[in-house]
Design a protein around this motif. Structure first.
Motif, short mmCIF file in Angstrom:
data_model
loop_
_atom_site.label_atom_id
_atom_site.label_comp_id
_atom_site.label_asym_id
_atom_site.label_seq_id
_atom_site.Cartn_x
_atom_site.Cartn_y
_atom_site.Cartn_z
N ASN A 1 -8.43 4.03 6.31
CA ASN A 1 -7.74 4.81 7.33
C ASN A 1 -7.46 3.89 8.51
OD1 ASN A 1 -8.04 7.09 5.74
ND2 ASN A 1 -9.83 7.81 6.85
N TYR B 1 0.83 -1.22 0.00
CA TYR B 1 0.00 0.00 0.00
C TYR B 1 0.86 1.25 0.00
CZ TYR B 1 -3.66 -3.28 1.14
OH TYR B 1 -4.52 -4.34 1.11
N THR C 1 -13.93 3.89 -5.94
CA THR C 1 -12.68 4.29 -5.29
C THR C 1 -12.64 3.62 -3.93
OG1 THR C 1 -12.91 6.45 -6.35
CG2 THR C 1 -11.28 6.28 -4.61
N ALA D 1 -10.32 3.06 -0.31
CA ALA D 1 -9.27 3.58 0.56
C ALA D 1 -9.50 3.04 1.96
CB ALA D 1 -9.28 5.11 0.56
N LYS E 1 -3.31 6.84 6.36
CA LYS E 1 -4.28 6.79 5.26
C LYS E 1 -3.70 5.97 4.12
CE LYS E 1 -6.48 9.80 1.92
NZ LYS E 1 -7.86 10.12 2.05
N ILE E 2 -4.43 4.92 3.75
CA ILE E 2 -4.08 4.15 2.56
C ILE E 2 -4.57 4.97 1.36
CG2 ILE E 2 -4.46 1.99 1.29
CD1 ILE E 2 -2.89 1.59 3.91
N ILE E 3 -3.67 5.28 0.46
CA ILE E 3 -4.01 6.12 -0.69
C ILE E 3 -5.09 5.46 -1.54
CG2 ILE E 3 -3.05 7.27 -2.75
CD1 ILE E 3 -1.98 8.29 0.01
N GLU E 4 -6.02 6.29 -2.01
CA GLU E 4 -7.16 5.80 -2.79
C GLU E 4 -6.72 5.02 -4.03
OE1 GLU E 4 -10.57 9.15 -1.87
OE2 GLU E 4 -9.57 9.19 -3.81
N GLU E 5 -7.51 3.99 -4.32
CA GLU E 5 -7.30 3.17 -5.50
C GLU E 5 -8.59 3.21 -6.32
OE1 GLU E 5 -6.47 -1.57 -6.47
OE2 GLU E 5 -7.04 -0.97 -4.45
#
Length: 154
Positions: free
Chosen positions: A82, A56, A78, A80, A68-72
């Motif tokens: 936290n 991640y 989308t 994501a 925060k896991i960056i949005e995919e």
């Protein structure tokens, strides 16, 4: 009380979310790690490294103190997540947006209340070492990945 989006609920049921999250909570509980053994202060770089090793991209929000896991982006969705680490407990927030509209964005501990009963509580996993935390992340993010697949296929 809020309700889960039908597609979200179906995906959670398909991956046996309640059973898996309860199992994680039961392994990493206050018996394994009593209050005085919890890891209260941690090195953010170690946490970021741990999540990066799981594949991640991670940011730390220093104002609100969460990772925060960056949005995919996958099609119109989308995804994501936290991660809030507080007093040796792990709280995860899974986030799903459909064409930019939020359809999921609450702590995963609330799912059981929405799926079973408002009084049904699953405790947050507790950690006392970075090794415990790594294992909690590994299990929790396997569930997250399974959820994404089930959600997209639902």
């Amino acid at each position: 009380m809020m309700e889960l989006n039908a597609k979200v609920k179906l995906a959670l049921e398909e991956i046996h979310f309640i059973e898996r999250y309860e199992n994680l909570s039961n392994i990493y509980n206050d018996k394994k790690t009593p209050l005085d053994e919890r890891l209260r202060y941690f090195d953010g770089e170690i946490i970021i490294d741990s999540l990066t090793q799981l594949g991640y991209k991670v940011d730390f929000n220093s104002e609100e103190k969460f990772f925060k896991i960056i949005e995919e982006q996958i099609g119109k969705y989308t995804f994501a997540a936290n991660i809030i680490l507080d007093c040796g407990m792990v709280d995860l927030v899974w986030i799903v947006k459909e064409n930019g509209t939020l359809i999921l964005g609450m702590p995963i501990g609330q799912y059981s209340r929405l799926m079973i009963d408002p009084k049904y509580r699953i405790k947050k996993p507790i950690f006392g070492t970075y090794e415990d935390l790594d294992e909690i992340f590994k299990i929790a993010f396997e569930m997250y990945e399974d959820f994404k697949v089930a959600f997209l296929n639902g």
